[in-house]
Design a protein around this motif. Structure first.
Motif, PDB file in Angstrom:
ATOM      1  N   LYS A  16       0.852  -1.202   0.000  1.00  0.00           N
ATOM      2  CA  LYS A  16       0.000   0.000   0.000  1.00  0.00           C
ATOM      3  C   LYS A  16       0.888   1.252   0.000  1.00  0.00           C
ATOM      4  CE  LYS A  16      -3.595  -2.783   2.058  1.00  0.00           C
ATOM      5  NZ  LYS A  16      -4.809  -2.857   2.852  1.00  0.00           N
ATOM      6  N   ILE A 176     -10.068  -6.152   6.065  1.00  0.00           N
ATOM      7  CA  ILE A 176      -8.800  -5.528   5.652  1.00  0.00           C
ATOM      8  C   ILE A 176      -8.320  -4.567   6.730  1.00  0.00           C
ATOM      9  CG2 ILE A 176      -7.749  -3.956   3.982  1.00  0.00           C
ATOM     10  CD1 ILE A 176      -9.576  -5.186   1.842  1.00  0.00           C
ATOM     11  N   GLY A 215      -7.010 -10.213   3.813  1.00  0.00           N
ATOM     12  CA  GLY A 215      -7.733  -9.550   4.899  1.00  0.00           C
ATOM     13  C   GLY A 215      -7.241 -10.075   6.214  1.00  0.00           C
TER      14      GLY A 215
END
Ligand code: PGA
Length: 254
Positions: A16, A176, A215
């Protein structure tokens, strides 16, 4: 781990918006672990931010760690300020591109049509698209989880998809980054519905698509989740940032 189909296994990390040049030391540590611990039966992929794709890919050649990206633009080039094309990612050394992550769908308004166009662009460049699908907590509570996910698959997976060019990740939005996970039974129910959807659409080759679960995967729950029927690997956020945690997840495939 699941052996109920012909799909290849993959442990994929999604960094991310985390990671600087110095974060490469985590991947050095991971490479050392991959070289010294028992060889896993899964592929290993890390998707860092765009800024790190080229340098990481170059430094990791020969280590068994592949580098991917977290998104791309659907067009090959042109006036799209701030965007990155699949040709640029291939040129930088990426092998995979995540498309349709729920954070992209929510933060950038990406719908299935856009996600499918991005996946088509990824495949067109000879890269592998990791297409994400997942329900919100409200959708699960309303009993609609399976229809939401299979609906996203219908809309987001190109007709030209093959097991070599597309991987599907089931990522319940409510799991998540929350530390919460579905039960193994819920994961098996979803992955079996995803498998049935692929077989209905692609015939026998539907059995060959890798289905990742994502997740809140961590070392302590990886074996259980990766052992679920029709789960062929993990898409890992937070726990992919530390080599020791990610290697602990890869342990599920040793
Ligand atoms: P998480 O993220 O492992 O931090 O829950 C998973 C993902 O969004 O891919």
């Amino acid at each position: 781990m699941s052996t109920s189909n012909t799909a290849k296994s993959l442990a994929a990390g999604n960094w991310k918006m985390n990671g600087l040049k110095a974060s490469f030391e985590e991947l050095e540590d991971l490479a050392v672990a991959l070289a010294s611990d028992a060889k896993p039966s899964c592929g290993v992929l890390i998707c860092p931010p765009f800024t790190l794709v080229a340098s990481f890919a170059e430094k990791l050649v020969g280590t068994g760690i592949l580098i991917g990206a977290q998104d791309c633009h659907e067009n090959a080039s042109g006036a799209h300020t701030g965007d990155i094309s699949t040709a640029m990612l291939a040129d930088a050394g990426a092998s995979h591109v995540i498309v349709g992550h729920s954070e992209r769908r929510a933060d950038h308004g990406e719908d299935d049509v856009t996600v499918q166009a991005k996946a088509t662009a990824v495949m067109g460049e000879g890269l592998v698209a990791i297409i994400c699908a997942g329900e919100t907590e409200g959708e699960r509570d309303a009993g609609g989880a399976v229809s939401v996910v299979t609906g996203q698959m219908d809309g987001s997976i190109p007709d030209s998809a093959t097991p070599d060019t597309v991987i599907i990740a089931y990522e319940p939005v409510w799991a998540i980054g929350t530390g919460r996970t579905p039960t193994v039974g819920d994961v098996e129910e979803m992955h079996s519905a995803m498998r049935a959807n692929l077989v209905a659409r692609f015939g026998d080759s539907g059995n060959g698509f890798s289905l990742l679960y994502g997740g809140s995967v961590k070392p302590s729950n990886a074996s259980e989740l990766m052992g679920a029927a029709n789960v062929n690997g993990a898409l890992v956020g937070g726990a992919s940032l530390k080599a020791s945690d990610f290697n602990g997840i890869i342990d599920a495939y040793r």
